[in-house]
Enzyme design. Sequence first.
Site, PDB file in Angstrom:
ATOM      1  N   ASP A 194       0.797  -1.228   0.000  1.00 37.55           N
ATOM      2  CA  ASP A 194       0.000   0.000   0.000  1.00 37.55           C
ATOM      3  C   ASP A 194       0.832   1.283   0.000  1.00 37.55           C
ATOM      4  O   ASP A 194       0.369   2.317   0.467  1.00 37.55           O
ATOM      5  CB  ASP A 194      -0.937   0.007   1.213  1.00 37.55           C
ATOM      6  CG  ASP A 194      -2.167   0.881   0.978  1.00 37.55           C
ATOM      7  OD1 ASP A 194      -2.667   0.902  -0.163  1.00 37.55           O
ATOM      8  OD2 ASP A 194      -2.622   1.538   1.931  1.00 37.55           O
ATOM      9  N   MET A 195       2.037   1.250  -0.547  1.00 37.50           N
ATOM     10  CA  MET A 195       2.862   2.456  -0.580  1.00 37.50           C
ATOM     11  C   MET A 195       2.523   3.292  -1.817  1.00 37.50           C
ATOM     12  O   MET A 195       3.299   3.418  -2.765  1.00 37.50           O
ATOM     13  CB  MET A 195       4.341   2.085  -0.531  1.00 37.50           C
ATOM     14  CG  MET A 195       4.753   1.460   0.794  1.00 37.50           C
ATOM     15  SD  MET A 195       4.381   2.493   2.245  1.00 37.50           S
ATOM     16  CE  MET A 195       5.640   3.754   2.086  1.00 37.50           C
TER      17      MET A 195
END
Length: 238
Positions: free
Chosen positions: A126-127
């Site tokens: 989820d970066m």
Amino acid sequence: WIVKLPSARFAAVPENEFAMLELARRAGITVPENRLITTADIKGLPDEARAPGTKALAVRRFDRLAGGEPVHMEDFAQVFGQYPNDKYKSRSYANIAAVLWAEAGEEAVAEFVRRLVFSVVIGNADMHLKNWSLLYPDRRRPVLSPGYDFVATLPYIPNDTLALSFGGSRSLAEITPDQMRSFADKARIPASPLWKIAVETAQKTAAGWESLEQADLLPKDLRSSIQRQILRVAATVK
């Protein structure tokens, strides 16, 4: 401070992030001061959010000076002029690296690569653009903010992929020299130091995990899943 409450959907997210922040620190990554607190100690929460034994993560704000004055901060969705809902679209990690190279310099790019490699190794899918930010401590020249939102997400969403493209790949299963060269070429930055940074980061992450006391806070299945991911990916980065 910013307080992150437990997830209603996924188990032990505050404990997960608490452990990953410490693991990141051991891998040589700059992270903000943080601590795990019990939700019962947080004033103003409804009773249903204060179940016995539940934890929350408190993170010291790095966009404030010691006296409380704000420090200007931009996440990379803002840098690229994209709406928050488009944080997974249109850009790649190479685009972020190119901005850092031009505006913040070589060490900022090195730190960015450490965090990117670390995220793949722990299985953090989820970066997205809003999880990378610039700070302006002197109100003129940007610096890369401390790392944040380091959560091993893969145990919660198996077979997930990276939020953005990394050298033409979104895989969380490996990092290859060709991938790193492609990333450097797209960012128009020197490729020669990047693989060494990747190897060092992967090795430090795997070594740090072996003695990470904070991992004992995680449920056994979550801890085992993170360990498998770390050992599998670290073995590809040599």
